[in-house]
Design a protein around this motif. Sequence first.
Motif, PDB file in Angstrom:
ATOM      1  N   LEU A 236      49.092  55.387  35.199  1.00  0.00           N
ATOM      2  CA  LEU A 236      50.430  55.161  34.644  1.00  0.00           C
ATOM      3  C   LEU A 236      50.403  55.473  33.155  1.00  0.00           C
ATOM      4  CD1 LEU A 236      51.365  51.785  36.404  1.00  0.00           C
ATOM      5  CD2 LEU A 236      51.930  54.103  37.120  1.00  0.00           C
TER       6      LEU A 236
ATOM      7  N   SER B 252      55.953  55.727  30.976  1.00  0.00           N
ATOM      8  CA  SER B 252      56.397  56.294  32.247  1.00  0.00           C
ATOM      9  C   SER B 252      57.340  55.323  32.943  1.00  0.00           C
ATOM     10  CB  SER B 252      55.205  56.607  33.150  1.00  0.00           C
ATOM     11  OG  SER B 252      54.441  55.432  33.401  1.00  0.00           O
TER      12      SER B 252
ATOM     13  N   PHE C 137      54.407  50.591  31.174  1.00  0.00           N
ATOM     14  CA  PHE C 137      55.343  51.409  31.934  1.00  0.00           C
ATOM     15  C   PHE C 137      56.688  50.696  32.029  1.00  0.00           C
ATOM     16  CE2 PHE C 137      52.994  48.662  34.769  1.00  0.00           C
ATOM     17  CZ  PHE C 137      53.942  48.138  35.627  1.00  0.00           C
TER      18      PHE C 137
END
Length: 551
Positions: free
Chosen positions: A425, A429, A453
């Motif tokens: 990750l 993101s 994230f």
Amino acid sequence: LAFGSYALASVVLFGHDVVRSPTKTLVGDEGADKTLYLWSLEWWPRALQRGHNPLDVDVAWLPHGFDFGLGTAGSGLALAAAPLTALAGPILTYNVLILLAPVLAATSAFLLARRVTGAFLPSLVGGWIFGFSSYETGRILGHLPLAFVALVPLVPYLVLRRQQRDLSRGAFVPALAAVLVGQFLIVSQVLFSLVILLACAAIAAVLTLGAAAVRETIRDSALAVAFSVVVISPLVVYALVSDAAAPLRSPFSESADVLNYLVPTRRTWIRPPGTAEIADRFTATGAEQGAYFSVPLLALALIVFRRRPVPRPQQLLGVVLAIVTLLSLGTRPKFAGEVFAIGPWAVIAPMPILGSALPARFTLYAALLVGLLVAIALADRGSWIRWVLALGGIVLTLPNLGLPQWSSPVQRPRFFATGLYQHHLAHGSTALVLPYGPAGWSMLWQAESGFRFNLVGGHFALRVTPAEHEWRDAYKRLNSGELTPQRLRAFLISHCVDVVVVTPGTRDSARRAVEAAVAMPAVRASDTLIYRLALPKATNGPADDGATCSA
């Protein structure tokens, strides 16, 4: 001594499993409700440190974000416990706070009772009745801010000291205002119900004690309320002009049943035969069924009204208890689930701010008043019969420790627990994590990752935000896998999803739906499947073509 007694009881009742593994086990059930507060412990300090408005969440419910509005989600607790969270993480911090909740609530109620009675043991009992009430034990299962009600008894405590001229106006007004502001920062709903109760208590005080006797105290209390309103007004104004939307709650169903004051639910250890069938007819959800006191405690509380004439302070307590009980019954009072009248809450429910306080939660104040009346009864005449009633009533209200809901393992896949997520990750993101929302613990995993994230959606009391209304069907079916590949693909595109994370506990049907929508093979990372998306970025257009995610 009172604090130590309550602390020992809290650990024995609710923390015996947690003490052995305080970072792998949580006080409360396996439900995901508590993940919001675990998440908040990390979110509020982080947001303020980076100069971001913590009420405007930009790491979840992408692309629109989430607006807390008046829902502070325990911000006061998160900020107060920030050093412990930074040192030990949100799991241990949460366990410390939730175990302290009944202890501090009982201790502050003890201080109030001690002020009224001047007796230690009766006050110890009164504190217990409030701090370990049915209301409180229901909140311990997963609602930290609603369980943390230690400031509530301090309001009448300060008012009483002002009435007795033990506090000057210069000390009383800022002290009461600080308590009210602190309560708002913990959970706004309790503050709104406190304001309602203060207004009702002021009227009752004028009627029972006389206007001349309480005029100065009421005036100074109103001044303290006004100061607290000024302090929190920026947050209230922000909420009114923002896009925040309160979760839908029903003042009809989420209200106390008359029989719940006498009939225990399954959370209670001792349940007389035949009461289970009655309790099943209560309309409030499990955590809101917190009115039970047991017959002995209610009988003991009513004993204080046998004296003739009834002292005026006790008349005031009786009137306020009657008001609280009526308010707790909601818009349509019910007897074993059957409506039999129209309640006073029907007038309050339409109000835009005050009406957000659920009537069932007024049982909190009933617990405080019953505890205070029991303490007065024991201090007035400490006969063995009264003590038997008190101790028997406490035993009858003890929680049912045979249920598995008092502690639960922290749900954390090896993918997140071992730090493997760092290789899959990227920073910033956007991820759809399954199981989604209330069926999973993705908010905890995001918080423990340092918000590495962003999340699509989240578990913030609202199942679907107003901005996401067009995708209501998608959010509803993410966990079941009932979405068509085309609809799920459009959902992923419109929300700029970079990766779908499928953790243990996800239904096979949901996993297959993701595979069909993404049309890319998964990468297995320990116990988790990672689906990287090579989908086109969203543009403005119809729902199925994707809406812009540049917000």
